[in-house]
Design a protein around this motif. Structure first.
Motif, PDB file in Angstrom:
ATOM      1  N   ARG A  11       6.095   0.918  45.327  1.00 45.86           N
ATOM      2  CA  ARG A  11       5.479   1.297  44.047  1.00 45.86           C
ATOM      3  C   ARG A  11       5.940   2.695  43.636  1.00 45.86           C
ATOM      4  O   ARG A  11       5.986   3.596  44.432  1.00 45.86           O
ATOM      5  N   ARG A  12       6.303   2.850  42.378  1.00 49.03           N
ATOM      6  CA  ARG A  12       6.679   4.177  41.868  1.00 49.03           C
ATOM      7  C   ARG A  12       5.990   4.381  40.527  1.00 49.03           C
ATOM      8  O   ARG A  12       5.635   3.425  39.839  1.00 49.03           O
ATOM      9  N   SER A  13       5.827   5.627  40.161  1.00 47.93           N
ATOM     10  CA  SER A  13       5.308   5.925  38.818  1.00 47.93           C
ATOM     11  C   SER A  13       6.415   5.663  37.808  1.00 47.93           C
ATOM     12  O   SER A  13       7.501   6.235  37.916  1.00 47.93           O
ATOM     13  N   ARG A  15       7.795   5.726  33.931  1.00 48.47           N
ATOM     14  CA  ARG A  15       7.553   6.493  32.696  1.00 48.47           C
ATOM     15  C   ARG A  15       8.432   6.030  31.549  1.00 48.47           C
ATOM     16  O   ARG A  15       8.619   6.755  30.579  1.00 48.47           O
ATOM     17  N   TYR A  89       3.271   6.865  27.970  1.00 47.57           N
ATOM     18  CA  TYR A  89       4.674   6.449  27.944  1.00 47.57           C
ATOM     19  C   TYR A  89       4.933   5.183  27.127  1.00 47.57           C
ATOM     20  O   TYR A  89       5.796   4.381  27.481  1.00 47.57           O
ATOM     21  N   CYS A 128       1.909   3.556  35.829  1.00 44.70           N
ATOM     22  CA  CYS A 128       1.816   4.978  36.138  1.00 44.70           C
ATOM     23  C   CYS A 128       0.346   5.382  36.167  1.00 44.70           C
ATOM     24  O   CYS A 128      -0.409   5.098  35.225  1.00 44.70           O
ATOM     25  N   TYR A 129      -0.038   5.986  37.239  1.00 44.01           N
ATOM     26  CA  TYR A 129      -1.382   6.544  37.428  1.00 44.01           C
ATOM     27  C   TYR A 129      -1.500   7.712  36.463  1.00 44.01           C
ATOM     28  O   TYR A 129      -0.579   8.527  36.356  1.00 44.01           O
ATOM     29  N   LEU A 130      -2.596   7.809  35.741  1.00 47.09           N
ATOM     30  CA  LEU A 130      -2.690   8.832  34.698  1.00 47.09           C
ATOM     31  C   LEU A 130      -4.002   9.607  34.748  1.00 47.09           C
ATOM     32  O   LEU A 130      -5.064   9.029  34.934  1.00 47.09           O
ATOM     33  N   ALA A 131      -3.880  10.910  34.526  1.00 49.63           N
ATOM     34  CA  ALA A 131      -5.065  11.731  34.260  1.00 49.63           C
ATOM     35  C   ALA A 131      -4.892  12.438  32.913  1.00 49.63           C
ATOM     36  O   ALA A 131      -5.854  12.632  32.164  1.00 49.63           O
ATOM     37  N   GLY A 132      -3.639  12.793  32.599  1.00 48.49           N
ATOM     38  CA  GLY A 132      -3.361  13.631  31.429  1.00 48.49           C
ATOM     39  C   GLY A 132      -3.859  13.061  30.100  1.00 48.49           C
ATOM     40  O   GLY A 132      -4.308  13.805  29.224  1.00 48.49           O
ATOM     41  N   PHE A 160      -9.665   8.712  34.932  1.00 49.65           N
ATOM     42  CA  PHE A 160      -8.258   8.425  35.236  1.00 49.65           C
ATOM     43  C   PHE A 160      -7.878   7.170  34.462  1.00 49.65           C
ATOM     44  O   PHE A 160      -8.692   6.628  33.720  1.00 49.65           O
ATOM     45  N   ARG A 176       8.864  11.799  51.349  1.00 46.34           N
ATOM     46  CA  ARG A 176       7.498  12.250  51.618  1.00 46.34           C
ATOM     47  C   ARG A 176       7.558  13.115  52.874  1.00 46.34           C
ATOM     48  O   ARG A 176       8.385  12.871  53.766  1.00 46.34           O
TER      49      ARG A 176
HETATM   50  C1  LIG Z   1      -4.876  11.793  40.128  1.00 42.51           C
HETATM   51  C2  LIG Z   1      -3.495  11.562  39.590  1.00 42.51           C
HETATM   52  C3  LIG Z   1      -3.210  11.863  38.269  1.00 42.51           C
HETATM   53  C4  LIG Z   1      -1.932  11.632  37.740  1.00 42.51           C
HETATM   54  N1  LIG Z   1      -1.711  11.880  36.416  1.00 42.51           N
HETATM   55  C5  LIG Z   1      -0.487  11.646  35.890  1.00 42.51           C
HETATM   56  C6  LIG Z   1      -0.255  11.831  34.493  1.00 42.51           C
HETATM   57  O1  LIG Z   1      -1.140  12.183  33.722  1.00 42.51           O
HETATM   58  N2  LIG Z   1       0.990  11.601  34.030  1.00 42.51           N
HETATM   59  C7  LIG Z   1       2.021  11.183  34.858  1.00 42.51           C
HETATM   60  O2  LIG Z   1       3.126  10.995  34.367  1.00 42.51           O
HETATM   61  N3  LIG Z   1       1.822  10.964  36.181  1.00 42.51           N
HETATM   62  C8  LIG Z   1       0.602  11.182  36.720  1.00 42.51           C
HETATM   63  N4  LIG Z   1       0.355  10.927  38.050  1.00 42.51           N
HETATM   64  C9  LIG Z   1       1.437  10.358  38.874  1.00 42.51           C
HETATM   65  C10 LIG Z   1       2.063  11.362  39.857  1.00 42.51           C
HETATM   66  O3  LIG Z   1       2.807  12.310  39.137  1.00 42.51           O
HETATM   67  C11 LIG Z   1       2.948  10.590  40.860  1.00 42.51           C
HETATM   68  O4  LIG Z   1       2.133   9.699  41.592  1.00 42.51           O
HETATM   69  C12 LIG Z   1       3.683  11.519  41.830  1.00 42.51           C
HETATM   70  O5  LIG Z   1       4.621  12.295  41.140  1.00 42.51           O
HETATM   71  C13 LIG Z   1       4.399  10.745  42.952  1.00 42.51           C
HETATM   72  O6  LIG Z   1       5.326   9.803  42.417  1.00 42.51           O
HETATM   73  P1  LIG Z   1       5.201   8.236  42.723  1.00 42.51           P
HETATM   74  O7  LIG Z   1       3.905   7.766  42.119  1.00 42.51           O
HETATM   75  O8  LIG Z   1       6.390   7.601  42.053  1.00 42.51           O
HETATM   76  O9  LIG Z   1       5.218   8.045  44.204  1.00 42.51           O
HETATM   77  C14 LIG Z   1      -0.898  11.122  38.588  1.00 42.51           C
HETATM   78  C15 LIG Z   1      -1.203  10.811  39.922  1.00 42.51           C
HETATM   79  C16 LIG Z   1      -2.480  11.002  40.428  1.00 42.51           C
HETATM   80  C17 LIG Z   1      -2.788  10.611  41.856  1.00 42.51           C
END
Ligand SMILES: Cc1cc2nc3c(=O)[nH]c(=O)nc-3n(C[C@H](O)[C@H](O)[C@H](O)COP(=O)(O)O)c2cc1C
Length: 185
Positions: A11-13, A15, A89, A128-132, A160, A176
């Motif tokens: 799994r990767r984020s 965008r 995104y 993509c996990y998001l908080a922003g 989130f 990692r």
């Molecule tokens: C609590 C939390 C909030 C995050 N918020 C954002 C976000 O708002 N925008 C974004 O592009 N990625 C966000 N991410 C994703 C992280 O940037 C990403 O998980 C990290 O860079 C590692 O990359 P990977 O998910 O590909 O392993 C968030 C991750 C977590 C756990």
């Protein structure tokens, strides 16, 4: 390798997304995986809103843009003025994970998001996990209007979220830091 561990590792984020919407059965399976996350004291202190409505997604995007304008610093203004700015995104599906005022609600919500991301990946979808994006709910008046349109119940607030779609990029697997892992026998 075991398929579950493979999904966790791969799994990767994501965008960058294709415009094509995800299938309903995939969305349902992903939401079900989300609500089976571990939850403190079994409270299920979350509320999930899957948004696929283009007008609503645009409203969230614009509200986030307005907050950046309000912040007024150079970096925020550059983001706000970027026509491609989108805190999710431009993914066709945004799952808003809202929490309430119970202890550990943020942890409950975080667990849901991680389950959702891994489930999406296991189905061949990007996420993509998001908080922003929650900055869209910063202004009290805007938050009230948006929450009403999104039917988020009283007492809950977006903490989130996860955007989901068909991926349009293939990020490399990052390193990692294994020095942060110790096994003591
Ligand atoms: C609590 C939390 C909030 C995050 N918020 C954002 C976000 O708002 N925008 C974004 O592009 N990625 C966000 N991410 C994703 C992280 O940037 C990403 O998980 C990290 O860079 C590692 O990359 P990977 O998910 O590909 O392993 C968030 C991750 C977590 C756990």
């Amino acid at each position: 390798m075991n398929e579950t561990i493979k999904s966790l590792l791969e799994r990767r984020s994501i965008r960058s997304y294709k415009t094509q919407q995800i299938p309903d059965d995939a969305l349902n399976a992903i939401l079900e995986a989300g609500i089976y996350a571990a939850t403190s004291r079994g409270r299920e202190a979350w509320y999930l809103t899957a948004v696929q409505n283009a007008d609503l997604l645009e409203k969230i995007r614009e509200a986030a843009r307005a907050e950046l304008r309000k912040a007024g610093d150079e970096k925020s203004l550059a983001k706000a003025n970027d026509p491609n700015f989108c805190p999710f995104y431009k993914a066709p599906t945004l799952i808003i994970v809202s929490g309430n005022d119970t202890p550990n609600t943020r942890i409950d919500c975080a667990n849901v998001c991680q389950n959702i991301c891994v489930a999406a990946h296991s189905l061949g979808l990007g996420s993509c996990y998001l908080a922003g994006y929650t900055q869209a709910f910063q202004d009290p008046d805007t938050a009230k209007k948006l929450k009403a349109e999104l039917q988020i119940p009283e007492g809950f607030h977006p903490v989130f979220g996860v955007c989901i779609g068909y991926t349009d990029e293939k990020p490399a697997k990052p390193e990692r830091d294994r020095s942060k892992v110790k096994i003591i026998k």
